[in-house]
Design a protein around this motif. Structure first.
Motif, mmCIF file in Angstrom:
data_model
loop_
_atom_site.group_PDB
_atom_site.id
_atom_site.type_symbol
_atom_site.label_atom_id
_atom_site.label_comp_id
_atom_site.label_asym_id
_atom_site.label_seq_id
_atom_site.Cartn_x
_atom_site.Cartn_y
_atom_site.Cartn_z
ATOM 1 N N VAL A 2 -25.233 -36.597 43.936
ATOM 2 C CA VAL A 2 -26.687 -36.650 43.767
ATOM 3 C C VAL A 2 -27.375 -36.710 45.132
ATOM 4 C CG1 VAL A 2 -26.590 -37.685 41.473
ATOM 5 C CG2 VAL A 2 -26.664 -39.174 43.465
ATOM 6 N N CYS A 21 -29.164 -38.570 47.041
ATOM 7 C CA CYS A 21 -29.611 -39.929 47.344
ATOM 8 C C CYS A 21 -28.846 -40.442 48.558
ATOM 9 C CB CYS A 21 -29.344 -40.860 46.162
ATOM 10 S SG CYS A 21 -30.149 -40.382 44.630
ATOM 11 N N ASP A 63 -28.637 -44.784 35.863
ATOM 12 C CA ASP A 63 -29.239 -43.480 35.589
ATOM 13 C C ASP A 63 -30.719 -43.659 35.277
ATOM 14 O OD1 ASP A 63 -29.392 -40.766 35.246
ATOM 15 O OD2 ASP A 63 -28.769 -40.828 33.146
ATOM 16 N N PRO A 64 -31.640 -43.131 36.076
ATOM 17 C CA PRO A 64 -31.366 -42.381 37.289
ATOM 18 C C PRO A 64 -30.765 -43.284 38.365
ATOM 19 C CG PRO A 64 -33.735 -42.765 37.048
ATOM 20 C CD PRO A 64 -33.068 -43.315 35.841
ATOM 21 N N PRO A 65 -30.087 -42.711 39.296
ATOM 22 C CA PRO A 65 -29.962 -41.312 39.675
ATOM 23 C C PRO A 65 -28.744 -40.598 39.089
ATOM 24 C CG PRO A 65 -29.128 -42.656 41.456
ATOM 25 C CD PRO A 65 -29.600 -43.603 40.372
ATOM 26 N N VAL A 116 -34.768 -46.173 44.238
ATOM 27 C CA VAL A 116 -34.393 -46.114 42.824
ATOM 28 C C VAL A 116 -33.605 -47.367 42.435
ATOM 29 C CG1 VAL A 116 -33.094 -44.778 41.106
ATOM 30 C CG2 VAL A 116 -34.383 -43.600 42.874
ATOM 31 N N CYS A 160 -33.724 -41.901 46.810
ATOM 32 C CA CYS A 160 -33.416 -40.537 46.384
ATOM 33 C C CYS A 160 -34.510 -39.576 46.833
ATOM 34 C CB CYS A 160 -33.251 -40.475 44.868
ATOM 35 S SG CYS A 160 -31.834 -41.442 44.295
#
Length: 183
Positions: free
Chosen positions: A63, A65, A170-172, A105, A90
């Motif tokens: 991801v 981030c 989640d997220p990320p 996040v 992120c």
């Protein structure tokens, strides 16, 4: 006799001031500077383990981030910014000269005797005032568990006490192994 008035600061004023300090770490709470207590080796090691765990999870998931261990601020409002023990930001890579996480996040705090109550109350409420902050992890070394606070789609905050297995973030779109937070 009147006590002298303490000048309240905004986050930009505070960051400019903090950058000129030779020693110490500080946070800005409701416009007032708060010195952070010195840390024990156990606390520093826990922060390092949290960083490694988050970095591993980000790499595994692929991801966009980046994980940080203290140093970057999460801005809550014009007069409040905290420096969590670890965080995940992120989006676009943060510029090298930046002191603030623009898109946090995940925030992580390791409980210590001096911050235990603040981390579980004031910071908990404040972190979730930050748009986009979806997870707040509180690592309790003494009890060997993680309090996982997560924002739901309807904006309510749910908590789980996690002692083993994985925590889905989640997220990320990452997962961390609880055992990786403990030595």
């Amino acid at each position: 006799m009147n006590a002298p008035a303490i000048k309240r600061m905004t986050v930009p004023e505070f960051l400019a001031w903090a950058e000129t300090q030779e020693k110490g770490r500080y946070e800005l709470v409701r416009g007032e500077i708060v010195a952070m207590a010195p840390e024990r080796a156990e606390h520093v090691r826990a922060k390092q383990r949290a960083l490694r765990s988050l970095e591993t999870a980000i790499e595994r998931a692929g991801v966009g981030c980046e994980a940080f261990v203290d140093g970057l601020a999460i801005v809550v409002d014009d007069e409040t910014s905290y420096e969590p023990d670890a965080l995940v930001n992120c989006g676009e890579r943060i510029a090298d000269n930046t002191m603030v996480a623009p898109h946090p996040v995940i925030a992580v705090e390791v409980l210590s005797p001096s911050t235990r109550e603040i981390d579980k109350s004031v910071k908990l409420a404040d972190y979730f005032r930050v748009p986009g902050l979806s997870h707040y992890l509180i690592i309790d070394l003494g009890r060997r568990h993680v309090l996982h606070y997560r924002r739901q789609p309807d904006e309510t905050i749910m908590v789980a006490i996690v002692k083993e297995g994985e925590i889905a973030l989640d997220p990320p779109g990452i997962a961390v192994v609880v055992a990786s937070f403990f030595g």
